[in-house]
Design a protein around this motif. Sequence first.
Motif, PDB file in Angstrom:
ATOM      1  N   LEU A 260      51.308  40.486  49.008  1.00 31.19           N
ATOM      2  CA  LEU A 260      50.907  41.884  48.902  1.00 31.19           C
ATOM      3  C   LEU A 260      50.990  42.524  50.283  1.00 31.19           C
ATOM      4  CD1 LEU A 260      49.774  40.849  46.154  1.00 31.19           C
ATOM      5  CD2 LEU A 260      47.911  42.497  46.448  1.00 31.19           C
ATOM      6  N   PRO A 261      51.690  43.651  50.399  1.00 30.53           N
ATOM      7  CA  PRO A 261      51.804  44.317  51.704  1.00 30.53           C
ATOM      8  C   PRO A 261      50.486  44.964  52.103  1.00 30.53           C
ATOM      9  CG  PRO A 261      52.728  45.704  49.992  1.00 30.53           C
ATOM     10  CD  PRO A 261      52.377  44.396  49.330  1.00 30.53           C
ATOM     11  N   THR A 262      50.415  45.425  53.330  1.00 32.58           N
ATOM     12  CA  THR A 262      49.183  46.043  53.838  1.00 32.58           C
ATOM     13  C   THR A 262      48.758  47.243  53.003  1.00 32.58           C
ATOM     14  OG1 THR A 262      49.794  45.355  56.078  1.00 32.58           O
ATOM     15  CG2 THR A 262      48.100  47.053  55.892  1.00 32.58           C
ATOM     16  N   ASP A 263      49.720  47.979  52.475  1.00 31.56           N
ATOM     17  CA  ASP A 263      49.404  49.182  51.701  1.00 31.56           C
ATOM     18  C   ASP A 263      49.456  48.924  50.190  1.00 31.56           C
ATOM     19  OD1 ASP A 263      52.120  48.753  51.578  1.00 31.56           O
ATOM     20  OD2 ASP A 263      52.673  50.858  51.878  1.00 31.56           O
ATOM     21  N   TRP A 264      49.113  47.712  49.771  1.00 25.82           N
ATOM     22  CA  TRP A 264      49.150  47.389  48.342  1.00 25.82           C
ATOM     23  C   TRP A 264      48.228  48.325  47.556  1.00 25.82           C
ATOM     24  CZ3 TRP A 264      44.662  46.079  45.855  1.00 25.82           C
ATOM     25  CH2 TRP A 264      43.602  45.620  46.640  1.00 25.82           C
ATOM     26  N   GLN A 265      48.547  48.470  46.264  1.00 28.07           N
ATOM     27  CA  GLN A 265      47.801  49.390  45.415  1.00 28.07           C
ATOM     28  C   GLN A 265      47.222  48.658  44.202  1.00 28.07           C
ATOM     29  OE1 GLN A 265      47.387  52.771  46.189  1.00 28.07           O
ATOM     30  NE2 GLN A 265      48.340  52.151  48.130  1.00 28.07           N
ATOM     31  N   PHE A 266      46.068  49.093  43.749  1.00 28.42           N
ATOM     32  CA  PHE A 266      45.480  48.551  42.525  1.00 28.42           C
ATOM     33  C   PHE A 266      46.397  48.850  41.338  1.00 28.42           C
ATOM     34  CE2 PHE A 266      41.622  49.031  45.137  1.00 28.42           C
ATOM     35  CZ  PHE A 266      41.038  47.777  44.942  1.00 28.42           C
ATOM     36  N   GLY A 267      46.529  47.886  40.443  1.00 29.24           N
ATOM     37  CA  GLY A 267      47.307  48.064  39.230  1.00 29.24           C
ATOM     38  C   GLY A 267      48.792  47.827  39.380  1.00 29.24           C
ATOM     39  N   VAL A 268      49.261  47.595  40.593  1.00 31.30           N
ATOM     40  CA  VAL A 268      50.684  47.323  40.830  1.00 31.30           C
ATOM     41  C   VAL A 268      50.893  45.808  40.888  1.00 31.30           C
ATOM     42  CG1 VAL A 268      52.615  47.617  42.422  1.00 31.30           C
ATOM     43  CG2 VAL A 268      50.974  49.486  42.084  1.00 31.30           C
ATOM     44  N   THR A 269      51.968  45.331  40.264  1.00 29.06           N
ATOM     45  CA  THR A 269      52.272  43.908  40.262  1.00 29.06           C
ATOM     46  C   THR A 269      53.226  43.569  41.398  1.00 29.06           C
ATOM     47  OG1 THR A 269      51.955  43.744  37.868  1.00 29.06           O
ATOM     48  CG2 THR A 269      53.268  42.013  38.922  1.00 29.06           C
ATOM     49  N   TYR A 270      52.882  42.531  42.159  1.00 28.54           N
ATOM     50  CA  TYR A 270      53.701  42.083  43.284  1.00 28.54           C
ATOM     51  C   TYR A 270      54.168  40.650  43.012  1.00 28.54           C
ATOM     52  CZ  TYR A 270      51.542  46.102  45.542  1.00 28.54           C
ATOM     53  OH  TYR A 270      51.125  47.377  45.841  1.00 28.54           O
ATOM     54  N   GLN A 271      55.423  40.382  43.322  1.00 24.51           N
ATOM     55  CA  GLN A 271      56.008  39.082  43.023  1.00 24.51           C
ATOM     56  C   GLN A 271      56.325  38.301  44.288  1.00 24.51           C
ATOM     57  OE1 GLN A 271      58.678  38.605  39.633  1.00 24.51           O
ATOM     58  NE2 GLN A 271      60.193  37.667  40.989  1.00 24.51           N
ATOM     59  N   ALA A 272      55.930  37.026  44.297  1.00 23.84           N
ATOM     60  CA  ALA A 272      56.196  36.156  45.428  1.00 23.84           C
ATOM     61  C   ALA A 272      57.653  35.701  45.416  1.00 23.84           C
ATOM     62  CB  ALA A 272      55.268  34.945  45.382  1.00 23.84           C
ATOM     63  N   ASP A 273      58.086  35.122  46.521  1.00 24.21           N
ATOM     64  CA  ASP A 273      59.458  34.617  46.624  1.00 24.21           C
ATOM     65  C   ASP A 273      59.621  33.282  45.920  1.00 24.21           C
ATOM     66  OD1 ASP A 273      60.238  36.788  48.174  1.00 24.21           O
ATOM     67  OD2 ASP A 273      59.683  35.788  50.058  1.00 24.21           O
ATOM     68  N   LYS A 274      58.504  32.541  45.791  1.00 23.64           N
ATOM     69  CA  LYS A 274      58.623  31.174  45.274  1.00 23.64           C
ATOM     70  C   LYS A 274      57.683  30.954  44.080  1.00 23.64           C
ATOM     71  CE  LYS A 274      59.843  29.272  49.817  1.00 23.64           C
ATOM     72  NZ  LYS A 274      59.485  28.281  50.875  1.00 23.64           N
ATOM     73  N   ASN A 275      57.904  29.801  43.441  1.00 28.68           N
ATOM     74  CA  ASN A 275      57.098  29.373  42.297  1.00 28.68           C
ATOM     75  C   ASN A 275      56.896  27.871  42.418  1.00 28.68           C
ATOM     76  OD1 ASN A 275      55.807  29.418  39.684  1.00 28.68           O
ATOM     77  ND2 ASN A 275      57.113  31.145  39.156  1.00 28.68           N
ATOM     78  N   PHE A 276      56.190  27.314  41.470  1.00 25.66           N
ATOM     79  CA  PHE A 276      56.008  25.860  41.468  1.00 25.66           C
ATOM     80  C   PHE A 276      57.306  25.171  41.052  1.00 25.66           C
ATOM     81  CE2 PHE A 276      51.619  27.207  41.257  1.00 25.66           C
ATOM     82  CZ  PHE A 276      50.957  26.258  42.028  1.00 25.66           C
TER      83      PHE A 276
END
Length: 276
Positions: A260-276
Amino acid sequence: MAPPPAGLVVSLLLAAVASAGVANAGGAKALTPGGRVVHHNHGKFTAGPWKPAHATFYGGRDGSGTTAGACGYKDTRAEGYGVQTVAVSPVLFGDGAACGGCYEVRCVDSPDGCKAGTAAVVVTATNLCPPNYQQSGDNGGWCNPPREHLDLSMPAFLQIAQEKAGIVPVSYRRVACVKQGGIRYTITGNKYFNMVMVTNVGGAGDLAAVSVKGSKRVKWTELKRNWGQVWQTGEDLTGESLTFRLMTSDHRKATSWHVLPTDWQFGVTYQADKNF
């Protein structure tokens, strides 16, 4: 000075190793940010053993009525789970610990109920099948403890069994969840009470622990399960880039650095670069 005999050197080395082992055994174990013992378990999630159970279905033929529920998912279609889902009985649900886990299910021992020539269906646990104590466990109260029961979405059920059967004996096992892209995070609530929804989790799929760390003042903080795959904290997370660390039920871990960036917002979905 003559060098010591080879046998003496070996003996000294073995004594040193043994001493180090004793010292380590008496030392403190490595802990996660939340105080849990670190399990050094690497590699990929492996399928579990086949177990007997029964399966029913709920919802509509198009999966309607199954896209939300006790795991906290808002819309399984939009969140990547589709309608290949299952509501599990309380024994399997574990107060939400099972949410996100994947199961392979095949219909067995029912010539009239099973669809001929079909193999198995893979579904994700996204809901709870509640008990019905007004009926016995072998006659309507299919999800009553201690039964392990799978209430499939209708589209999933119809892949392995006849609709007219209603309930069929099955064999099932836990399998790895195969996901496209990275783990996703959505924060709702407010700066004084944050609820973090974690979706698109691969590997074991379910979560045993979630921690968060900010880029400035927020140190590693363990979240508590609010319900299903929704995790909570009263820490003020606003104004910071956020990193999440997850642990699945098989003790494997993944860290989503600055997802999540510094200016992240409530209700917005953010996706990581990796998974399990």
